[in-house]
Enzyme design. Structure first.
Site, PDB file in Angstrom:
ATOM      1  N   PRO A  35     -12.829  -8.025 -34.901  1.00  0.00           N
ATOM      2  CG  PRO A  35     -14.004  -8.084 -32.799  1.00  0.00           C
ATOM      3  CD  PRO A  35     -14.215  -7.567 -34.051  1.00  0.00           C
ATOM      4  CG  ASP A  91      -3.388  -8.333 -42.212  1.00  0.00           C
ATOM      5  OD1 ASP A  91      -3.042  -6.978 -42.292  1.00  0.00           O
ATOM      6  OD2 ASP A  91      -4.600  -8.546 -41.658  1.00  0.00           O
ATOM      7  CE  LYS A 124       5.180 -11.820 -38.291  1.00  0.00           C
ATOM      8  NZ  LYS A 124       5.883 -11.651 -36.895  1.00  0.00           N
ATOM      9  N   GLY A 167      -7.622  -6.985 -39.778  1.00  0.00           N
ATOM     10  CA  GLY A 167      -8.220  -7.340 -38.512  1.00  0.00           C
ATOM     11  C   GLY A 167      -8.502  -6.018 -37.659  1.00  0.00           C
ATOM     12  N   GLY A 168      -9.700  -6.223 -36.997  1.00  0.00           N
ATOM     13  CA  GLY A 168     -10.310  -5.247 -36.063  1.00  0.00           C
ATOM     14  C   GLY A 168     -10.511  -3.508 -37.033  1.00  0.00           C
ATOM     15  CG  MET A 209       0.478  -6.433 -31.361  1.00  0.00           C
ATOM     16  SD  MET A 209       1.090  -5.299 -32.725  1.00  0.00           S
ATOM     17  CE  MET A 209       0.369  -3.933 -32.172  1.00  0.00           C
TER      18      MET A 209
HETATM   19  N1  SAH Z   1      -6.168  -3.304 -36.025  1.00  0.00           N
HETATM   20  C1  SAH Z   1      -6.282  -4.452 -34.997  1.00  0.00           C
HETATM   21  C2  SAH Z   1      -5.094  -4.711 -34.176  1.00  0.00           C
HETATM   22  C3  SAH Z   1      -3.954  -5.200 -35.036  1.00  0.00           C
HETATM   23  S1  SAH Z   1      -2.678  -5.218 -33.717  1.00  0.00           S
HETATM   24  C4  SAH Z   1      -7.515  -3.938 -34.249  1.00  0.00           C
HETATM   25  O1  SAH Z   1      -8.312  -2.882 -34.337  1.00  0.00           O
HETATM   26  O2  SAH Z   1      -7.979  -4.935 -33.380  1.00  0.00           O
HETATM   27  C5  SAH Z   1      -2.565  -7.074 -33.539  1.00  0.00           C
HETATM   28  C6  SAH Z   1      -3.319  -7.338 -32.170  1.00  0.00           C
HETATM   29  O3  SAH Z   1      -4.515  -6.959 -31.703  1.00  0.00           O
HETATM   30  C7  SAH Z   1      -2.954  -8.527 -31.554  1.00  0.00           C
HETATM   31  O4  SAH Z   1      -1.504  -9.123 -31.395  1.00  0.00           O
HETATM   32  C8  SAH Z   1      -3.925  -8.720 -30.189  1.00  0.00           C
HETATM   33  O5  SAH Z   1      -3.221  -8.050 -29.248  1.00  0.00           O
HETATM   34  C9  SAH Z   1      -4.883  -7.756 -30.725  1.00  0.00           C
HETATM   35  N2  SAH Z   1      -6.030  -8.535 -31.439  1.00  0.00           N
HETATM   36  C10 SAH Z   1      -6.727  -8.489 -32.442  1.00  0.00           C
HETATM   37  N3  SAH Z   1      -7.767  -9.301 -32.593  1.00  0.00           N
HETATM   38  C11 SAH Z   1      -7.985  -9.926 -31.459  1.00  0.00           C
HETATM   39  C12 SAH Z   1      -8.828 -10.935 -31.006  1.00  0.00           C
HETATM   40  N4  SAH Z   1      -9.675 -11.367 -31.697  1.00  0.00           N
HETATM   41  N5  SAH Z   1      -8.799 -11.139 -29.416  1.00  0.00           N
HETATM   42  C13 SAH Z   1      -7.739 -10.719 -28.987  1.00  0.00           C
HETATM   43  N6  SAH Z   1      -6.769  -9.929 -29.183  1.00  0.00           N
HETATM   44  C14 SAH Z   1      -6.974  -9.534 -30.580  1.00  0.00           C
END
Ligand code: SAH
Length: 269
Positions: A20, A43, A65, A96-97, A179
């Site tokens: 994250p 990304d 983006k 991310g994530g 999101m």
């Molecule tokens: N694959 C990612 C999610 C991608 S969708 C995951 O597993 O976390 C993108 C959304 O994830 C963002 O709009 C937000 O709602 C959330 N997000 C991702 N990183 C974040 C963070 N550090 N803090 C808060 N929300 C986060």
């Protein structure tokens, strides 16, 4: 399926979850792969701290983006990964994530499989898990929540959000909305209309796990207004459910970012 005669046996493309934000939350495997990559395709949500781990000689390809510009269409990203895989370049696709939680990693994996490119998937800490822990919000808690749902608050342009509001409005379930900023008015309204109490605790966590994390605790009915007042921007995660009330007792992570008043906690004191 190995029906493609050119199917590789050694993986060349790695779909890697970057976690994250806090680079210490990378897995050991993710770190090892990033440090030995020849190409990194990443990304917007991948932090600068993590990109610093990419070897100096490796190519970095940004496919996210930028403000005002369109990101690379998913089909082009898929083809880019296929091309790099066929060329035998050791490619890390950083997301991310977790790559498989609202990350479209499965679409990339399917395309790679179809093209005979061998790949691996490395899970990452999803925003729900990371932001929950750093905001002091347990996603489940005995007596407060017996299940969790990860929900997307995003819909295609001009389309209404098609969620099963009745099933989402269960008071024993924690809702984690990814999101969700753009549609928060609609989300709050529909949940209350479907029977979830307007006073259900709710939180917004911006840039969770990073040194600029901001957290705001409020109630479901006040969430849309509070988000606007405090100017929350992406990436923000919304957490709705009784577990949010526990936040005041698990508040371990302090950041230098502006303190946002936690109305519900203040009111409870
Ligand atoms: N694959 C990612 C999610 C991608 S969708 C995951 O597993 O976390 C993108 C959304 O994830 C963002 O709009 C937000 O709602 C959330 N997000 C991702 N990183 C974040 C963070 N550090 N803090 C808060 N929300 C986060």
């Amino acid at each position: 399926m190995d029906s493609n005669p050119d199917t590789q046996t050694t993986p060349t493309v790695f779909l890697v979850g970057a976690g994250p934000g806090d680079s210490d939350l990378l897995t050991v495997k993710a770190m090892r792969l990033i440090q030995s990559a020849e190409v990194v395709v990443y990304d917007r949500l991948v932090s600068e701290e993590i990109l610093e781990l990419v070897p100096v000689g490796a190519s970095r390809i940004f496919v996210g983006k930028k403000s005002g510009q369109h990101h690379m269409p998913q089909s082009d990203i898929n083809e880019l990964l296929v091309k790099l895989g066929h060329a035998g370049r050791r490619t890390v696709r950083l997301k991310g994530g977790d790559p498989l939680v609202f990350g479209r990693g499965s679409e990339e994996a399917q395309r790679l499989d179809e093209a005979g490119v061998a790949f691996e998937i490395i899970p990452g800490i999803s925003a729900a898990i990371g932001a929950g822990a750093y905001a002091g919000i347990p996603l489940t808690h005995r007596g407060l929540a017996s299940s969790v749902r990860f929900v997307t608050g995003h819909c295609r342009e001009d389309q209404p959000l098609e969620l099963d509001w009745r099933s989402l409005s269960d008071p024993d379930t924690t809702l984690v909305i990814y999101m969700g900023l753009a549609n928060i008015n609609q989300i709050a309204e529909k949940l209350v209309a479907a029977g979830l109490s307007a006073t259900t605790p709710a939180a917004a966590v911006e840039q969770g796990t990073t040194s600029v994390q901001r957290r705001h605790i409020t109630t479901l009915e006040k969430l849309p207004q509070d988000i606007a007042t405090h100017n929350f921007v992406a990436p923000t995660l919304l957490i709705i459910g009784r577990v949010v009330a526990v936040a005041g007792t698990m508040d371990w992570f302090k950041t230098g970012a502006d303190e946002v008043q936690d109305d519900a906690l203040v009111a409870a004191q």
